[in-house]
Design a protein around this motif. Sequence first.
Motif, mmCIF file in Angstrom:
data_model
loop_
_atom_site.group_PDB
_atom_site.id
_atom_site.type_symbol
_atom_site.label_atom_id
_atom_site.label_comp_id
_atom_site.label_asym_id
_atom_site.label_seq_id
_atom_site.Cartn_x
_atom_site.Cartn_y
_atom_site.Cartn_z
ATOM 1 N N ASN A 20 0.750 -1.349 -0.009
ATOM 2 C CA ASN A 20 -0.226 -0.147 -0.065
ATOM 3 C C ASN A 20 0.705 1.376 0.112
ATOM 4 O O ASN A 20 0.593 2.190 -0.550
ATOM 5 N N LEU A 21 2.091 1.233 0.774
ATOM 6 C CA LEU A 21 3.095 2.421 0.820
ATOM 7 C C LEU A 21 3.438 2.492 -0.776
ATOM 8 O O LEU A 21 3.585 3.732 -1.249
ATOM 9 N N PHE A 22 3.812 1.538 -1.363
ATOM 10 C CA PHE A 22 4.566 1.486 -2.603
ATOM 11 C C PHE A 22 3.219 2.069 -3.922
ATOM 12 O O PHE A 22 3.603 3.192 -4.530
ATOM 13 N N SER A 23 2.034 1.834 -3.927
ATOM 14 C CA SER A 23 0.959 2.094 -4.594
ATOM 15 C C SER A 23 0.790 3.890 -4.057
ATOM 16 O O SER A 23 0.571 4.617 -4.974
ATOM 17 N N PHE A 24 0.938 4.102 -2.878
ATOM 18 C CA PHE A 24 0.597 5.779 -2.633
ATOM 19 C C PHE A 24 1.571 6.569 -3.158
ATOM 20 O O PHE A 24 1.415 7.412 -3.835
ATOM 21 N N ILE A 25 2.986 5.906 -3.058
ATOM 22 C CA ILE A 25 4.184 7.050 -3.859
ATOM 23 C C ILE A 25 3.959 6.980 -5.053
ATOM 24 O O ILE A 25 4.035 8.036 -5.882
ATOM 25 N N ALA A 26 3.603 5.937 -5.965
ATOM 26 C CA ALA A 26 3.359 6.107 -7.576
ATOM 27 C C ALA A 26 2.165 6.757 -7.910
ATOM 28 O O ALA A 26 2.263 7.676 -8.721
ATOM 29 N N ALA A 27 1.226 6.662 -7.055
ATOM 30 C CA ALA A 27 -0.062 7.414 -7.393
ATOM 31 C C ALA A 27 -0.086 8.881 -7.159
ATOM 32 O O ALA A 27 -0.481 9.729 -7.943
ATOM 33 N N ILE A 28 0.585 9.372 -6.134
ATOM 34 C CA ILE A 28 0.787 10.852 -5.909
ATOM 35 C C ILE A 28 1.776 11.496 -6.765
ATOM 36 O O ILE A 28 1.606 12.503 -7.327
ATOM 37 N N VAL A 29 2.547 10.599 -7.318
ATOM 38 C CA VAL A 29 3.506 11.114 -8.524
ATOM 39 C C VAL A 29 2.689 11.283 -9.625
ATOM 40 O O VAL A 29 2.864 12.348 -10.409
ATOM 41 N N ILE A 30 1.702 10.493 -10.115
ATOM 42 C CA ILE A 30 1.186 10.568 -11.414
ATOM 43 C C ILE A 30 0.019 11.627 -10.988
ATOM 44 O O ILE A 30 0.047 12.619 -12.021
ATOM 45 N N VAL A 31 -0.586 11.856 -9.979
ATOM 46 C CA VAL A 31 -1.301 13.068 -9.993
ATOM 47 C C VAL A 31 -0.536 14.344 -9.874
ATOM 48 O O VAL A 31 -1.045 15.305 -10.585
ATOM 49 N N LEU A 32 0.619 14.366 -9.618
ATOM 50 C CA LEU A 32 1.524 15.628 -9.592
ATOM 51 C C LEU A 32 1.772 15.886 -10.971
ATOM 52 O O LEU A 32 1.712 17.217 -11.406
ATOM 53 N N ILE A 33 1.869 14.896 -11.537
ATOM 54 C CA ILE A 33 2.192 15.193 -13.132
ATOM 55 C C ILE A 33 0.921 15.591 -14.058
ATOM 56 O O ILE A 33 1.106 16.478 -14.835
ATOM 57 N N LYS A 34 -0.091 14.753 -13.818
ATOM 58 C CA LYS A 34 -1.247 14.963 -14.649
ATOM 59 C C LYS A 34 -2.184 16.105 -14.359
ATOM 60 O O LYS A 34 -2.575 16.649 -15.325
ATOM 61 N N ILE A 35 -2.066 16.573 -12.983
ATOM 62 C CA ILE A 35 -3.074 17.618 -12.631
ATOM 63 C C ILE A 35 -2.207 18.831 -12.309
ATOM 64 O O ILE A 35 -2.801 20.217 -12.410
ATOM 65 N N TYR A 36 -1.026 18.754 -11.606
ATOM 66 C CA TYR A 36 -0.159 19.873 -11.426
ATOM 67 C C TYR A 36 0.863 20.279 -11.936
ATOM 68 O O TYR A 36 1.604 20.873 -11.371
ATOM 69 N N GLU A 37 1.013 19.819 -13.224
ATOM 70 C CA GLU A 37 2.168 19.930 -13.902
ATOM 71 C C GLU A 37 3.518 19.701 -13.553
ATOM 72 O O GLU A 37 4.391 20.716 -13.626
ATOM 73 N N LYS A 38 3.713 18.851 -12.754
ATOM 74 C CA LYS A 38 4.852 18.412 -12.151
ATOM 75 C C LYS A 38 5.316 19.731 -11.088
ATOM 76 O O LYS A 38 6.519 19.856 -10.662
#
Length: 457
Positions: free
Chosen positions: A211-229
């Motif tokens: 679950n910790l792994f998936s959290f780290i990966a998902a937060i990176v994707i949201v950062l890229i997709k929605i907040y322009e990195k």
Amino acid sequence: MNITDNKFEKTPIEEHSQVTMQTIFKLSWPVMIGMILQSLLNTVDTYFISNLGVNQAAAAGIANSITGVIFVISTLVSAGTIALVSRSYGENDYLKVKRYSGNSIALAGLIGISLGILCYLNAISIIEKIFSPSEIVGNFAYEYISIIFLGTVFVFLNSALRTIIQSLGDTMTPLIIFGFSNIINILLDYIFIFQMNMGIQGAAIATVISNLFSFIAAIVIVLIKIYEKNIILFIANLKIHFETTSRIFRIGGWACLQQVARPITGMLMFSLVYEVGQAEGSAAFNIGSQLFNYTFIVLIGLSTGISIMVGQSLGRGNIHQCDKIIKEGLKIAFINVLIFSLPYVIFPSYMMRIFIKDPAVISYGVSYLRIIYMGIVFVVFTTTYGGVFQGAGDTFPPMLASIVANVVFKLPLAYILAKSFNLELNGVWYSIALSVFIEAIIILFYFKTNRWKVFKI
């Protein structure tokens, strides 16, 4: 896809003027595959733990019924998020997408941390007061659940992050993230349980790490997709606003009550099963529940796809397209239920023997699978129409249907049939099947009123 671009990737609903089963599948199949991987993970967990013994299998069932109640509270945030983000995305209002996403992440983190600490400190009391298990089963249950509670915050955050990504019409990325997470969990299960001889605690540790792994990966994707990195932009939106939070709670509150009602009654039903069938009955209930997860793979994926497509269509004001989505969705759901009737009704003993050889557990499990599948047929309506209400943000009707069916009807009937009519475990199984029918009738009635078409969020 950059959320601030003027040109966006088209979702399946935008690419076709005519909605077909293939259109819905294009958005839903990654969710379905994700459900397969999650079900496989649960099955492997159950298999590994069942190989440790009947007491460990019963303990895992107790722990899973408790965490099922706690973790489903994440719907309080995710249900409101999918309605608000998908509709805002359909309206091309990307500032709202940023604001709603940040608020949801912050809210999920706060609730997850608070519940995790509270449950960890009261784990023993929760187990003893609800189930009153034997000392050995109770000890195994505590060993498992106390570790799981430490990772509660990641469960809540992952629920919100998955929903945000899916609301953009991207169901593939969550599949990849949580698919890898499940693979990690399975590998760590084997290493911790058998290679390092950590027993049932090893299964819990593996779950928290994945679950910790998936959290780290998902937060990176949201950062890229929605907040322009842009980390500063992300942090700036990572706030709990009163107005946004109240809208999330207003939508998610009913959905949360609906989702909580089922596992709470399930937990109480598990307590009744343990009282009537002891460890063997509890083990059968736990294994049977894991097997039924496969029936819901297509249904839950379908419901998620429908909710996203309906939300975006309503954001564009296209009601006619919603009707097409629902019609094709029902066809998929009926086909799915028909296919899964074969293993659970005709070959249930073979399904149970995959997990355990105990004759009593197999006997209880066979009756469980056959009786409950009579009710599973009506899940077609609760999942399909539930997805429609979810996408529209009108989460009261599914909640009412669930409360009436599971709390008012199922639980009292289970006690009456099991004890007063001396049907024992079969009485519990019959009450579950009948409750699904009642829930379907109620949600069908509300769907026919068409209130979801004009609902304001």
